[in-house]
Design an enzyme around this catalytic site. Structure first.
Site, short mmCIF file in Angstrom:
data_model
loop_
_atom_site.label_atom_id
_atom_site.label_comp_id
_atom_site.label_asym_id
_atom_site.label_seq_id
_atom_site.Cartn_x
_atom_site.Cartn_y
_atom_site.Cartn_z
CG ASP A 1 1.90 -12.86 -9.89
OD1 ASP A 1 0.73 -12.86 -9.47
OD2 ASP A 1 2.69 -13.81 -9.74
CD GLU B 1 -0.50 -10.99 -6.35
OE1 GLU B 1 -1.55 -11.60 -6.15
OE2 GLU B 1 0.55 -11.57 -6.69
#
Ligand code: CA
Length: 633
Positions: free
Chosen positions: A328, A357
């Site tokens: 993340d 990400e």
């Protein structure tokens, strides 16, 4: 407000870096407790009989050893007892769970001392995983533990729990197969689970804990208690998660864990702050900086924070035999840390899949050149990145619900980019897209997707951006999007249920951020497997084609540039040629006619199959908003 310079983190790293084992190291004879806290003036170890006890059974004074490590060796068998530390410094004392705790009691307040042998299902370390494919053949499927089994139209017993993944013969109300066997038959190779580590905002003591995606980390090395049968027994969650992993492995699929090392739910009163105030977080203007958008950001670049992340990843990879990690807000993790971690992880599992990400949630004091953002992808070659280019150019920007992309109306402006995306985002001189937009020269660094847990589902986005379309047209455009996802070079990724028009419609509006919405919004609606059978079969057919033909998952930019060429038709409709294959893509509202030699058809507007479905002799008609894959014979 704090004078951060006075802490001298660099000096601390130089003088106090400790490379040994930390946490509770258990044997039947004794347990060694070790915690790193160089600025503490005193540390106490508290042993509890039960996780719910308010009074410690024993309190031990820990001894300061080299490199800022406090240690206590307690003789005797402490199995299944719970523990905390009380850390004292100039500003006072704080009781806290150990950041190295590997399990915990209810709600992650106290760590657990245990023998990991007690958590292993039979054959856990011997079951065969050699059939699990690597990144070059992966088909990724993003799934929340609870969404998998919370729908009343499927006969799961262990709704919302890890254990639901061990249940067989799951059927929907129409009697069709759903659950894990269905996912396997769809052709998925890896199930990517949303956070399964211990997160803060679901009360584990509640019979029906509130739903949360889990991007609110409490204890990184502990599993989430609300997914276990007994959150009061720290062994339950470990044993049941291992059962989940083994069950998925036995279906031939891998397990990818979503990790959120970029921030913690609590900031100044997190377990990290209590053990060593300020050290584990970045600062700006005297406060914790907020590059995550969640109030703090983990300082991965500090020596002991780097070690922490690496230790945590290696623990999960080894102990749970995981097959990959999804990071993340990976842009907030520094490049050196990520490269160090991938080296370690590849020693444990050479096939491990790593992606994340490539952005942050706000401005960060971490220097840009050291952030693992998408534009620095080339510096972390073992990691792939979610292609937001793919997501937004194919079906429109996620932050503007009416905005359209290539498949839903904006074909003329986007088609050159889409060609580039079909090439895995690498620079291809056959495509009119500048090298400055191509952020990697390795196609496998591009995770291609149109739907993930964030933002509108693919179906809902199409609904909102194609206001006059009926369901038939939505399905047609959905299929076209799926063709692009599965036949593009790179790593294909879908959210669970995308293949049966997953929607987060709540009766009034489409939900684009369902992180704490009830199960009724988030659950997989398993009856739609039957209702949208043709679409499910289309997805499955595309996956089979990708698996069968190397042409759609080439490993290098060189092969892609050598093999892929394009012919424009009109207004953004085009043909992609690879060897004897031609993929004709028609995003227009009209038919396209092409003269051809004899071809076999693998994909049309209705079906997709890894075996030729029929042949055409001299003429191809591609219907509006559809694709055809043909092969010269
Ligand atoms: Ca929790």
């Amino acid at each position: 407000m704090y004078n951060i310079d006075s802490y001298g983190f660099e000096k601390i790293d130089n003088e106090y870096f400790y490379d040994g084992s930390l946490g509770a190291i258990y044997t039947t004879q004794n347990t060694i407790f070790r915690v790193w806290s160089p600025m503490a003036t005193n540390v106490m170890l508290n042993i509890y009989n039960k996780c719910t006890d308010t009074k410690a059974q024993h309190i031990f004074k820990m001894e300061k050893k080299e490199k800022g490590v406090w240690e206590c060796i307690v003789d005797g068998d402490l199995k299944n007892k719970y523990y905390t530390y009380t850390v004292c410094d100039k500003s006072g004392e704080e009781e806290t769970i150990d950041i190295y705790a590997k399990s915990a009691g209810v709600n992650g307040i106290k760590g657990m001392i245990f023998d990991s042998n007690d958590t292993n299902p039979d054959d856990f370390y011997t079951h065969d995983t050699s059939h699990i494919v690597g990144k070059d053949k992966a088909i990724l499927y993003e799934l929340h533990v609870r969404d998998f089994s919370s729908d009343d139209n499927a006969n799961f017993i262990y709704k919302g729990k890890f254990k639901a993944f061990t249940e067989e013969n799951i059927k929907n109300s129409f009697g069709d197969e759903v659950g894990l066997e269905y996912i396997k038959n769809l052709g998925i190779t890896h199930i990517h689970l949303l956070p399964v580590f211990d997160y803060a905002t679901s009360d584990e003591s509640s019979v029906m804990p509130k739903y949360n995606w889990g991007y609110d980390p409490l204890n990184y090395n502990v599993l989430e208690g609300s997914y276990s049968i007994n959150p009061y027994d720290g062994l339950s969650r470990i044993r049941e998660f291992k059962e989940l992993v083994m069950s998925i492995h036995k279906k031939g699929m891998g397990v990818i864990m979503d990790v959120v090392y970029n921030h913690t739910y609590h900031g100044y009163d997190s377990c990290f702050s209590r053990i060593f105030p300020h050290y584990y977080y970045r600062h700006f203007g005297g406060y914790y900086s907020n590059g995550s958008g969640c109030g703090n950001e983990f300082a991965s670049e500090r020596a002991m924070a780097r070690k922490y992340i690496a230790d945590s990843l290696c623990y999960f990879a080894k102990e749970f035999r995981l097959d990959g990690f999804r990071f993340d807000l990976m842009g907030l993790i520094d490049i050196d840390t990520l490269n160090y971690c991938s080296e370690q992880l590849k020693q444990i599992n050479p096939n491990i899949i790593l992606y994340g990400e490539g952005w942050t949630g706000g401005d960060s004091p971490l220097q840009y050149h050291n952030q693992a953002v998408k534009s620095n992808a080339i510096k972390v070659p073992n990691y792939s990145f979610f292609s937001d280019d793919f997501r937004d150019f194919v079906k429109g920007n996620v932050f503007d619900e009416k905005n359209c992309g290539y498949i839903n109306g904006d074909n003329e402006k986007t088609f050159e980019v889409v060609k580039s995306l079909l090439c895995g985002g690498i620079y291809n001189p056959n495509v009119n897209r500048g090298i400055e937009y191509c952020w990697s020269d390795d196609p496998m660094q591009s995770v291609n997707y149109v739907e993930a847990h964030d933002n509108y589902t693919f179906h809902d986005k199409l609904r909102l951006s194609m206001i006059f379309a009926d369901e038939k047209e939505i399905i047609q455009v959905d299929k076209l999007g799926a063709v692009l996802v599965f036949l593009s070079q790179g790593l294909p990724f879908i959210q669970a249920g995308q293949e049966f028009l997953r929607s987060k419609f709540d009766g009034h509006s489409y939900n684009h951020n369902s992180y704490n919405s009830p199960d009724s919004i988030n659950s997989l609606k398993w009856n739609n497997v039957t209702k949208y059978k043709e679409l499910v079969e289309y997805y499955s057919g595309l996956i089979k084609i990708r698996k069968k033909f190397y042409e759609f998952r080439m490993k290098t930019a060189e092969e892609i540039c050598n093999k892929i060429t394009f012919n424009d038709i009109k207004y953004g409709a085009f043909i992609m040629n690879i060897d004897d294959f031609s993929l004709i893509i028609n995003p227009l509202a009209e038919d396209i006619h092409i003269d051809t030699q004899k071809v076999e058809v693998y994909i049309d507007d209705k079906k997709a199959s890894e075996n030729p479905m029929y042949t055409l002799d001299n003429h191809i008609t591609v219907l509006p908003k559809s694709a055809m894959l043909v092969k010269r014979i």
